[in-house]
Design a protein around this motif. Structure first.
Motif, PDB file in Angstrom:
ATOM      1  N   VAL A 224     120.991  10.416  64.701  1.00  0.00           N
ATOM      2  CA  VAL A 224     120.547  11.691  64.129  1.00  0.00           C
ATOM      3  C   VAL A 224     119.351  11.508  63.200  1.00  0.00           C
ATOM      4  CG1 VAL A 224     122.182  11.664  62.197  1.00  0.00           C
ATOM      5  CG2 VAL A 224     121.281  13.822  63.018  1.00  0.00           C
ATOM      6  N   THR A 225     119.398  10.496  62.328  1.00  0.00           N
ATOM      7  CA  THR A 225     118.291  10.345  61.380  1.00  0.00           C
ATOM      8  C   THR A 225     117.011   9.903  62.066  1.00  0.00           C
ATOM      9  OG1 THR A 225     118.970   8.077  60.854  1.00  0.00           O
ATOM     10  CG2 THR A 225     119.865   9.831  59.474  1.00  0.00           C
ATOM     11  N   ALA A 226     117.146   9.251  63.235  1.00  0.00           N
ATOM     12  CA  ALA A 226     115.962   8.791  63.961  1.00  0.00           C
ATOM     13  C   ALA A 226     115.430   9.835  64.941  1.00  0.00           C
ATOM     14  CB  ALA A 226     116.288   7.515  64.731  1.00  0.00           C
ATOM     15  N   HIS A 227     116.149  10.915  65.127  1.00  0.00           N
ATOM     16  CA  HIS A 227     115.745  11.909  66.124  1.00  0.00           C
ATOM     17  C   HIS A 227     114.459  12.626  65.685  1.00  0.00           C
ATOM     18  CE1 HIS A 227     115.920  15.273  68.925  1.00  0.00           C
ATOM     19  NE2 HIS A 227     116.847  14.597  69.596  1.00  0.00           N
ATOM     20  N   PRO A 228     113.484  12.785  66.589  1.00  0.00           N
ATOM     21  CA  PRO A 228     112.218  13.459  66.223  1.00  0.00           C
ATOM     22  C   PRO A 228     112.421  14.854  65.652  1.00  0.00           C
ATOM     23  CG  PRO A 228     112.017  12.386  68.359  1.00  0.00           C
ATOM     24  CD  PRO A 228     113.459  12.282  67.972  1.00  0.00           C
ATOM     25  N   ALA A 229     113.396  15.604  66.175  1.00  0.00           N
ATOM     26  CA  ALA A 229     113.626  16.959  65.678  1.00  0.00           C
ATOM     27  C   ALA A 229     114.107  16.948  64.227  1.00  0.00           C
ATOM     28  CB  ALA A 229     114.642  17.672  66.568  1.00  0.00           C
ATOM     29  N   VAL A 230     114.894  15.954  63.872  1.00  0.00           N
ATOM     30  CA  VAL A 230     115.349  15.832  62.491  1.00  0.00           C
ATOM     31  C   VAL A 230     114.188  15.426  61.594  1.00  0.00           C
ATOM     32  CG1 VAL A 230     116.881  14.567  60.916  1.00  0.00           C
ATOM     33  CG2 VAL A 230     117.719  15.298  63.166  1.00  0.00           C
ATOM     34  N   LYS A 231     113.370  14.519  62.071  1.00  0.00           N
ATOM     35  CA  LYS A 231     112.213  14.096  61.282  1.00  0.00           C
ATOM     36  C   LYS A 231     111.256  15.268  61.030  1.00  0.00           C
ATOM     37  CE  LYS A 231     112.263   9.205  62.667  1.00  0.00           C
ATOM     38  NZ  LYS A 231     112.503   8.664  61.317  1.00  0.00           N
ATOM     39  N   ARG A 232     111.178  16.202  62.004  1.00  0.00           N
ATOM     40  CA  ARG A 232     110.292  17.357  61.832  1.00  0.00           C
ATOM     41  C   ARG A 232     110.801  18.342  60.776  1.00  0.00           C
ATOM     42  NH1 ARG A 232     109.599  16.916  67.553  1.00  0.00           N
ATOM     43  NH2 ARG A 232     111.231  18.481  67.925  1.00  0.00           N
ATOM     44  N   LEU A 233     112.048  18.198  60.394  1.00  0.00           N
ATOM     45  CA  LEU A 233     112.569  19.073  59.344  1.00  0.00           C
ATOM     46  C   LEU A 233     111.912  18.778  58.000  1.00  0.00           C
ATOM     47  CD1 LEU A 233     116.380  19.032  60.242  1.00  0.00           C
ATOM     48  CD2 LEU A 233     114.782  20.938  60.570  1.00  0.00           C
TER      49      LEU A 233
END
Length: 270
Positions: A224-233
């Motif tokens: 989850v922490t490495a997911h691009p969508a999470v990083k875009r938050l």
């Protein structure tokens, strides 16, 4: 009169030197029980502990301390070989193991997983009682109560995320600790049960202010922490490492967990 007094005095050492009751020899086959015993029992009473307490990924006590004791995987054969008076364990034990220990006449004390600070305090007191040291249990319970005093101020939306998306919800000890540390567990907002899996899409659509990630604590990042969508938050979500060992147990682990949760709330400016 003088002779009777001298005789009474002569007898005093014989009375005071009467042997004290022997404290029970204990084997624990649960790492959470291990952590409590280390603080309420005499070292000489602890005949064995769980092998999880000697695993850096699972232990709730210092490894150097854990390695001073014999460890077992919890089989009846290993436990019987240590000749305990009593076995103390958690809820997850093979029925065959319990049956074998009972046949051998070994006392078994089994505790459920505590779902609140109050339940954990009660367990601590009872473990200390069966170990023969009630006063130590009372002292530890008081330290836990002080550490778990609720934080004042507005609550901050938060979520604890374990590997695979497993999330603790209402009615768990983790939920109680979050609340006491000034957080609001977002589990209920997502409609999750007491223990449930949260799809990543739900997290992204409605992110908590703080995500307490066990993957971030253990390996730096997880799915989850490495997911691009999470990083875009970006700034909408703060990801805080939260070690797995703080999730596993109540007892003295509550003190360490509350210290970490308070530091997260302060460190992330929330």
């Amino acid at each position: 009169m003088i002779r009777r007094l001298a005789l009474a005095i002569a007898l005093l050492p014989l009375v005071s030197a009467a042997p004290l009751p022997r404290m029970p020899r204990i084997v624990s086959i649960n790492p959470c029980i291990d952590a409590v015993l280390m603080q309420v029992a005499d070292r000489a009473q602890i005949a064995g502990i769980s092998h999880y307490s000697q695993d850096p990924r699972a232990t709730s006590i210092p490894l150097a301390l854990a390695r001073r004791f014999r460890a077992t995987s919890g089989t009846a054969e290993e436990v019987v070989a240590l000749a305990p008076d009593m076995v103390i364990t958690g809820p997850h034990v093979e029925p065959a193991t319990l049956a074998a220990l009972k046949r051998m006449g070994i006392a078994i004390v089994q505790y459920p997983v505590p779902d609140s600070v109050e339940e954990s305090e009660a367990q601590v007191r009872d473990i200390a009682r069966v170990a023969g040291h009630s006063a130590r249990g009372e002292a530890l319970a008081r330290r836990i109560a002080v550490a778990a005093r609720p934080v004042a101020g507005a609550t901050v939306p938060a979520l604890i995320w374990q590997s695979g998306g497993l999330v603790p919800g209402a009615g768990t000890l983790s939920d109680d600790l979050l609340r006491r540390a000034g957080f609001r567990n977002m589990s209920a907002v997502y409609g999750l049960k007491k223990w449930d899996v949260l799809p990543l899409e739900y997290l992204i659509a409605r992110p908590p202010r703080v995500l307490l990630s066990m993957g971030a604590a253990e390996v730096g990042e997880d799915r989850v922490t490495a997911h691009p969508a999470v990083k875009r938050l970006g700034q909408r979500i703060a990801i805080a490492p939260y070690p797995t060992r703080l999730m596993n147990c109540g007892g003295p682990t509550i003190i360490a967990a509350m210290t970490r949760l308070r530091a997260i709330r302060k460190g992330y400016g929330v």
